[in-house]
Motif scaffolding. Structure first.
Motif, PDB file in Angstrom:
ATOM      1  N   PHE A 120     -72.239  -2.588 103.530  1.00 54.49           N
ATOM      2  CA  PHE A 120     -72.586  -2.888 101.958  1.00 54.49           C
ATOM      3  C   PHE A 120     -72.548  -4.505 101.993  1.00 54.49           C
ATOM      4  O   PHE A 120     -73.559  -4.932 101.378  1.00 54.49           O
ATOM      5  CB  PHE A 120     -71.686  -2.561 101.069  1.00 54.49           C
ATOM      6  CG  PHE A 120     -71.731  -1.226 100.988  1.00 54.49           C
ATOM      7  CD1 PHE A 120     -72.724  -0.535 100.300  1.00 54.49           C
ATOM      8  CD2 PHE A 120     -70.782  -0.183 101.686  1.00 54.49           C
ATOM      9  CE1 PHE A 120     -72.903   1.019 100.061  1.00 54.49           C
ATOM     10  CE2 PHE A 120     -71.086   1.237 101.579  1.00 54.49           C
ATOM     11  CZ  PHE A 120     -72.001   1.919 100.706  1.00 54.49           C
ATOM     12  N   GLY A 169     -75.909  -6.537 100.620  1.00 55.62           N
ATOM     13  CA  GLY A 169     -76.021  -7.525  99.668  1.00 55.62           C
ATOM     14  C   GLY A 169     -76.836  -8.797 100.116  1.00 55.62           C
ATOM     15  O   GLY A 169     -77.510  -9.450  99.471  1.00 55.62           O
ATOM     16  N   TYR A 199     -80.211  -8.232  99.830  1.00 53.33           N
ATOM     17  CA  TYR A 199     -80.798  -7.657  98.473  1.00 53.33           C
ATOM     18  C   TYR A 199     -81.903  -8.583  97.832  1.00 53.33           C
ATOM     19  O   TYR A 199     -81.707  -9.896  97.733  1.00 53.33           O
ATOM     20  CB  TYR A 199     -79.700  -7.438  97.667  1.00 53.33           C
ATOM     21  CG  TYR A 199     -79.949  -6.790  96.309  1.00 53.33           C
ATOM     22  CD1 TYR A 199     -80.317  -5.578  96.224  1.00 53.33           C
ATOM     23  CD2 TYR A 199     -80.173  -7.786  95.216  1.00 53.33           C
ATOM     24  CE1 TYR A 199     -80.710  -5.152  94.722  1.00 53.33           C
ATOM     25  CE2 TYR A 199     -80.666  -7.274  94.035  1.00 53.33           C
ATOM     26  CZ  TYR A 199     -80.654  -5.895  93.698  1.00 53.33           C
ATOM     27  OH  TYR A 199     -81.228  -5.359  92.716  1.00 53.33           O
ATOM     28  N   TYR A 249     -74.604   4.528  98.422  1.00 52.10           N
ATOM     29  CA  TYR A 249     -75.403   3.327  98.396  1.00 52.10           C
ATOM     30  C   TYR A 249     -76.503   3.261  97.376  1.00 52.10           C
ATOM     31  O   TYR A 249     -76.670   2.062  96.933  1.00 52.10           O
ATOM     32  CB  TYR A 249     -76.381   3.551  99.880  1.00 52.10           C
ATOM     33  CG  TYR A 249     -77.438   2.309  99.984  1.00 52.10           C
ATOM     34  CD1 TYR A 249     -76.911   1.131 100.214  1.00 52.10           C
ATOM     35  CD2 TYR A 249     -78.801   2.528  99.939  1.00 52.10           C
ATOM     36  CE1 TYR A 249     -78.016   0.090 100.375  1.00 52.10           C
ATOM     37  CE2 TYR A 249     -79.593   1.598  99.994  1.00 52.10           C
ATOM     38  CZ  TYR A 249     -79.236   0.323 100.363  1.00 52.10           C
ATOM     39  OH  TYR A 249     -80.264  -0.542 100.474  1.00 52.10           O
ATOM     40  N   SER A 272     -74.502   2.278  94.480  1.00 48.82           N
ATOM     41  CA  SER A 272     -73.859   0.763  94.336  1.00 48.82           C
ATOM     42  C   SER A 272     -75.005  -0.104  94.139  1.00 48.82           C
ATOM     43  O   SER A 272     -75.146  -1.274  93.632  1.00 48.82           O
ATOM     44  CB  SER A 272     -73.434   0.718  95.543  1.00 48.82           C
ATOM     45  OG  SER A 272     -74.106   0.756  96.769  1.00 48.82           O
ATOM     46  N   GLN A 273     -76.275   0.408  94.504  1.00 45.61           N
ATOM     47  CA  GLN A 273     -77.508  -0.401  94.386  1.00 45.61           C
ATOM     48  C   GLN A 273     -77.873  -0.719  92.673  1.00 45.61           C
ATOM     49  O   GLN A 273     -78.107  -1.776  92.394  1.00 45.61           O
ATOM     50  CB  GLN A 273     -78.733   0.369  95.133  1.00 45.61           C
ATOM     51  CG  GLN A 273     -78.866   0.260  96.456  1.00 45.61           C
ATOM     52  CD  GLN A 273     -79.381  -1.449  96.947  1.00 45.61           C
ATOM     53  OE1 GLN A 273     -80.375  -1.845  96.565  1.00 45.61           O
ATOM     54  NE2 GLN A 273     -78.673  -1.734  98.004  1.00 45.61           N
ATOM     55  N   TYR A 287     -75.385  -0.329  90.437  1.00 48.44           N
ATOM     56  CA  TYR A 287     -74.494  -1.027  89.647  1.00 48.44           C
ATOM     57  C   TYR A 287     -74.706  -2.686  90.148  1.00 48.44           C
ATOM     58  O   TYR A 287     -74.712  -3.390  89.244  1.00 48.44           O
ATOM     59  CB  TYR A 287     -72.955  -0.899  90.615  1.00 48.44           C
ATOM     60  CG  TYR A 287     -72.478   0.614  90.094  1.00 48.44           C
ATOM     61  CD1 TYR A 287     -72.719   1.334  89.009  1.00 48.44           C
ATOM     62  CD2 TYR A 287     -71.362   0.946  91.196  1.00 48.44           C
ATOM     63  CE1 TYR A 287     -72.202   2.493  88.594  1.00 48.44           C
ATOM     64  CE2 TYR A 287     -70.651   2.045  90.437  1.00 48.44           C
ATOM     65  CZ  TYR A 287     -71.085   2.666  89.490  1.00 48.44           C
ATOM     66  OH  TYR A 287     -70.261   4.007  89.051  1.00 48.44           O
ATOM     67  N   PHE A 288     -75.272  -2.642  91.281  1.00 49.72           N
ATOM     68  CA  PHE A 288     -75.201  -4.345  91.727  1.00 49.72           C
ATOM     69  C   PHE A 288     -76.594  -4.826  90.836  1.00 49.72           C
ATOM     70  O   PHE A 288     -76.383  -5.981  90.361  1.00 49.72           O
ATOM     71  CB  PHE A 288     -75.642  -4.166  93.245  1.00 49.72           C
ATOM     72  CG  PHE A 288     -75.564  -5.512  93.654  1.00 49.72           C
ATOM     73  CD1 PHE A 288     -74.573  -6.250  93.771  1.00 49.72           C
ATOM     74  CD2 PHE A 288     -76.841  -6.249  94.282  1.00 49.72           C
ATOM     75  CE1 PHE A 288     -74.480  -7.678  94.330  1.00 49.72           C
ATOM     76  CE2 PHE A 288     -76.596  -7.414  94.807  1.00 49.72           C
ATOM     77  CZ  PHE A 288     -75.460  -8.336  94.707  1.00 49.72           C
ATOM     78  N   LEU A 316     -65.833  -6.045  88.748  1.00 45.65           N
ATOM     79  CA  LEU A 316     -65.729  -5.205  89.920  1.00 45.65           C
ATOM     80  C   LEU A 316     -64.352  -4.929  90.675  1.00 45.65           C
ATOM     81  O   LEU A 316     -63.832  -4.110  90.746  1.00 45.65           O
ATOM     82  CB  LEU A 316     -66.669  -5.812  91.076  1.00 45.65           C
ATOM     83  CG  LEU A 316     -68.281  -5.273  90.646  1.00 45.65           C
ATOM     84  CD1 LEU A 316     -69.113  -6.076  91.883  1.00 45.65           C
ATOM     85  CD2 LEU A 316     -68.259  -3.964  90.961  1.00 45.65           C
ATOM     86  N   ALA A 344     -68.491   4.041  95.149  1.00 45.70           N
ATOM     87  CA  ALA A 344     -69.603   2.779  94.728  1.00 45.70           C
ATOM     88  C   ALA A 344     -69.323   1.406  94.402  1.00 45.70           C
ATOM     89  O   ALA A 344     -69.670   0.287  94.395  1.00 45.70           O
ATOM     90  CB  ALA A 344     -70.755   3.194  94.049  1.00 45.70           C
ATOM     91  N   THR A 398     -70.015  -1.928  95.870  1.00 47.44           N
ATOM     92  CA  THR A 398     -70.685  -3.004  95.228  1.00 47.44           C
ATOM     93  C   THR A 398     -69.966  -4.280  95.310  1.00 47.44           C
ATOM     94  O   THR A 398     -70.761  -5.255  95.260  1.00 47.44           O
ATOM     95  CB  THR A 398     -70.895  -2.557  93.600  1.00 47.44           C
ATOM     96  OG1 THR A 398     -71.420  -1.321  93.505  1.00 47.44           O
ATOM     97  CG2 THR A 398     -71.840  -3.594  92.967  1.00 47.44           C
ATOM     98  N   MET A 451     -71.073  -5.658  98.552  1.00 47.52           N
ATOM     99  CA  MET A 451     -72.627  -6.299  98.294  1.00 47.52           C
ATOM    100  C   MET A 451     -72.793  -7.728  97.544  1.00 47.52           C
ATOM    101  O   MET A 451     -73.193  -8.619  98.045  1.00 47.52           O
ATOM    102  CB  MET A 451     -73.471  -5.398  97.394  1.00 47.52           C
ATOM    103  CG  MET A 451     -73.529  -4.032  98.053  1.00 47.52           C
ATOM    104  SD  MET A 451     -74.845  -2.779  97.230  1.00 47.52           S
ATOM    105  CE  MET A 451     -76.232  -3.871  97.125  1.00 47.52           C
TER     106      MET A 451
END
Length: 166
Positions: free
Chosen positions: A40, A44, A47, A108, A111-112, A114-115, A130, A154, A158, A161
């Motif tokens: 993760f 990040g 990303y 994944y 969490s994407q 959320y991010f 977080l 997640a 996150t 990330m």
């Protein structure tokens, strides 16, 4: 932009750790303490900012669709071999303890999301929220178990990330 080979090496190292971590060993607890956060963290780092619409579209095609296809194939053979039809429901809710290694794909994807949403806010506030949610998720999971779609797992993912994000 050229490909960063050190990131490829780091991802390969994480994959090797994942394989060794799933083998009985004295170092298994040590490996489990950081091998998934490492995935993760790298996610990040790699990303690229997107709109939520772009993210949902790419996540649907690159993560959720392969997850559902793989789960359907596995479920089909599990059902044929042993009559475990209830596993199909676990696929749909993405419950990590019942879908084996496929839990990672759902975690994944969540969490994407959320991010992406969190990056729209103040970074310090995002990190603080977080951390707070991570503590809440830990206590919830210890007392009540998992929630669908790996929404609890997640949260720390996150945060990892966030730590890797530039």
């Amino acid at each position: 932009m050229s490909r960063d080979k050190s990131i490829d090496i780091l991802k390969g190292f994480a994959i090797i750790l994942m394989v060794f971590g799933h083998c009985p060993s004295i170092v298994r607890p040590l490996i489990f303490s950081f091998h998934m956060p490492l995935f993760f963290f790298v996610s990040g780092y790699l990303y690229k900012d997107k709109t939520i619409k772009q993210l949902l579209k790419s996540t649907l095609y690159k993560v959720i669709l392969p997850y559902l296809i793989t789960c359907f194939i596995v479920w089909f053979f599990k059902y044929i071999a042993s009559g475990q039809e209830s596993w199909g429901l676990n696929i749909l809710i993405g419950n990590g303890e019942n879908v084996g290694p496929l839990w990672f794909l759902v975690c994944y994807a969540v969490s994407q999301i959320y991010f992406c949403l969190g990056l729209k806010s103040n970074r310090n506030l995002f990190a603080s929220v977080l951390l707070f949610l991570w503590i809440c998720a830990y206590f919830y999971r210890e007392n009540f178990g998992l929630l669908p779609f790996n929404i609890l797992n997640a949260i720390p993912a996150t945060f990892c990330m966030f730590l890797g994000y530039q």
